[in-house]
Write an enzyme that holds these catalytic residues in place. Structure first.
Site, short mmCIF file in Angstrom:
data_model
loop_
_atom_site.label_atom_id
_atom_site.label_comp_id
_atom_site.label_asym_id
_atom_site.label_seq_id
_atom_site.Cartn_x
_atom_site.Cartn_y
_atom_site.Cartn_z
N HIS A 232 31.28 -93.23 88.62
CA HIS A 232 31.04 -93.86 89.92
C HIS A 232 31.53 -95.31 89.86
O HIS A 232 31.07 -96.08 89.02
CB HIS A 232 29.55 -93.84 90.28
CG HIS A 232 29.08 -92.47 90.73
ND1 HIS A 232 27.98 -92.29 91.52
CD2 HIS A 232 29.58 -91.24 90.51
CE1 HIS A 232 27.82 -90.99 91.78
NE2 HIS A 232 28.77 -90.34 91.15
N TYR B 90 21.56 -96.51 98.23
CA TYR B 90 20.27 -97.20 98.15
C TYR B 90 19.98 -97.71 99.55
O TYR B 90 20.67 -98.61 100.03
CB TYR B 90 20.34 -98.38 97.18
CG TYR B 90 20.40 -97.98 95.71
CD1 TYR B 90 21.59 -97.56 95.12
CD2 TYR B 90 19.27 -98.05 94.91
CE1 TYR B 90 21.64 -97.21 93.78
CE2 TYR B 90 19.31 -97.72 93.56
CZ TYR B 90 20.49 -97.29 93.00
OH TYR B 90 20.53 -96.94 91.67
N TYR C 127 24.27 -103.95 87.31
CA TYR C 127 24.15 -102.49 87.46
C TYR C 127 25.01 -101.77 86.43
O TYR C 127 24.58 -100.78 85.82
CB TYR C 127 24.58 -102.09 88.88
CG TYR C 127 24.13 -100.71 89.30
CD1 TYR C 127 23.05 -100.52 90.14
CD2 TYR C 127 24.80 -99.56 88.84
CE1 TYR C 127 22.64 -99.25 90.53
CE2 TYR C 127 24.40 -98.29 89.21
CZ TYR C 127 23.31 -98.14 90.06
OH TYR C 127 22.92 -96.88 90.42
N PRO D 42 12.16 -97.83 88.27
CA PRO D 42 13.40 -97.06 88.18
C PRO D 42 14.59 -97.58 89.01
O PRO D 42 15.71 -97.17 88.75
CB PRO D 42 12.98 -95.67 88.68
CG PRO D 42 11.80 -95.91 89.55
CD PRO D 42 11.10 -97.10 88.98
N LYS E 219 17.75 -98.69 84.71
CA LYS E 219 18.00 -99.43 83.46
C LYS E 219 17.29 -98.84 82.24
O LYS E 219 17.67 -99.16 81.10
CB LYS E 219 17.55 -100.89 83.64
CG LYS E 219 18.57 -101.73 84.39
CD LYS E 219 19.72 -102.14 83.49
CE LYS E 219 20.93 -102.65 84.24
NZ LYS E 219 21.94 -101.63 84.54
C1 DHB Z 1 18.81 -92.04 89.58
C2 DHB Z 1 17.63 -92.69 89.25
C3 DHB Z 1 17.54 -94.04 89.44
O1 DHB Z 1 16.41 -94.69 89.11
C4 DHB Z 1 18.59 -94.78 89.99
O2 DHB Z 1 18.45 -96.10 90.20
C5 DHB Z 1 19.75 -94.11 90.31
C6 DHB Z 1 19.85 -92.74 90.11
C7 DHB Z 1 18.91 -90.56 89.37
O3 DHB Z 1 17.94 -89.97 88.91
O4 DHB Z 1 19.96 -89.99 89.69
#
Ligand code: DHB
Length: 396
Positions: free
Chosen positions: A78, A206, A389, A297, A301
């Site tokens: 990505h 997001y 990121y 989450p 990270k």
């Molecule tokens: C996923 C989980 C995340 O916490 C994130 O920021 C992006 C993707 C996932 O499970 O695909």
């Protein structure tokens, strides 16, 4: 009491998640022996649904250290993400901004690759053990455990690596006077689903909205992973498919974008917290990954940070065994914590910028949109997000 069967190794590793297995793999490549003990079964670990984004440094470690190049074949590169605010999408182009990418490749696949590699290389990995107990971490450390074969073992080692996850037993062995814990709680959680549906977007979305946050991620062409902000005490049993999709629609649809829906095949609530244990070493015990720190989450990270700890710890152990130098082991905790706190900041920032607490007043909401705008409308703002990121430069 019956005698314990003695096993001697150089590094005893607690936890056969990605951190423990990666450490064992790197040590083996340098001719350093390790034994990994894990209370869960191999099946249980490989079936736990976890996050899915790997930084480029994590991908390089998997590929360059010879674990597997499956991530390059089965994972999806990505080059950016979409931030959605007020119903409009703003692309953050990682490749263009910082020249890097991330890979969508679920943690369960990372585990499977590592477990298969350790097995193929004859690694000593003991799943489904019980009654683990650490002794003499300030001297000649030992781990007592009962194997899946019912035998009581005493594992003797020069060092112990505590990679036993967020409910770490290892970190509890460090006397209170020698540690400091940092906590932060959040007033929300994520409701996570797996759904049988086609991809709605090529990249992750997001979304910040009046109705709360949502994240659209993927797994395969026919199974998608998505999350929406919910109350920490939410009960999954009260959510049927209609109610779930209605919630997603109200947070991401609009301006020509419509989410592709399908049967929900898994649902769970993920609790949020930020936690750091310092220092990450006591005597001959070294903590790595979730055993020492947890991040919320948002920004994915957790696994990447664990792999970074392992790289630093491996370098310390390798220079000790190859040159007799303790310098890198002595600086392990402070070197690892540098990145831990950067990731804590990034995860906290992404979380607070994108989620809206139920009690947010008009000022907080308007200020939040101002913050999001200052990111999407500025190349420098975008680059700050992109660099964090994809993973800050400098090792894993
Ligand atoms: C996923 C989980 C995340 O916490 C994130 O920021 C992006 C993707 C996932 O499970 O695909």
């Amino acid at each position: 009491m019956a005698e314990r069967t003695v096993v001697t190794t150089q590094v005893a590793i607690l936890g056969a998640g990605p951190a423990g297995l990666m450490l064992s793999h790197l040590l083996a490549k340098s001719g350093i022996a390790s034994t990994v003990v894990e209370i869960r079964s191999r099946e249980e670990i490989s079936e736990t649904v976890r996050a899915g984004i790997l930084e480029h440094g994590t991908v390089n470690m998997l590929v360059d250290s010879g674990v597997s190049d499956r991530v390059l074949r089965d994972g999806d590169r990505h080059d950016g993400i979409e931030l959605r605010l007020k119903g409009e999408s703003h692309r953050i182009d990682f490749k263009e901004l910082v020249g890097e990418s991330v890979w969508l490749y679920p943690q369960t696949d990372v585990f499977r690759d590592l477990a298969a590699r350790r097995e193929a290389d004859g690694g000593d990995i003991r799943y489904s053990v019980t009654d683990t107990r650490l002794h003499d971490i300030e001297g000649k450390p030992k781990v007592w455990f009962t194997g899946a074969d019912g035998v009581d073992y005493e594992l003797r080692a020069d060092f112990i690596a505590g990679a036993d996850g967020s409910r770490s037993q290892c970190r509890l062995q460090i006397p209170e006077a020698h540690r400091k814990w940092y906590f932060h709680k959040y007033p929300f959680a994520w409701f996570g689903i797996l759904a049988e549906a086609p991809r709605s977007s090529d990249e992750l979305i997001y979304a910040n909205s009046e109705n709360g946050f949502a994240l659209i991620s993927q797994r395969t062409p026919t199974v998608q992973r998505m999350y929406f902000q919910c109350d920490p005490d939410e009960n999954v049993a009260e959510w049927n498919d209609d109610r779930i999709w209605e919630t997603f629609r109200s947070r991401v649809n609009g301006n020509g974008f419509t989410l592709k829906e399908g049967p929900v095949i898994d649902k769970m609530v993920l609790k949020f917290r930020s936690f750091v244990h310092t220092p990450m070493r006591h005597g001959n015990l070294f903590l790595a990954g979730d055993a020492a720190h947890t991040v919320p989450p948002t920004g994915a990270k957790g696994l990447n940070l664990a792999i970074h700890d392992v790289k630093m710890l491996f370098e310390g152990l390798d220079s000790y065994y190859s040159r007799g130098s303790t310098e890198l082991l002595d600086s392990y905790s402070s070197r690892a914590l540098d990145r831990v706190w950067k990731a804590q900041q990034f995860s906290y920032w992404m979380t607070s910028m994108l989620h809206t607490p139920a009690y947010a007043d008009g000022f907080s909401r308007a200020r939040q949109l101002g913050e999001l705008n200052s990111v999407v409308s500025s190349r420098h703002g975008q680059a700050y997000l992109a660099e964090a990121y994809t993973g800050w430069p400098g090792a894993a």
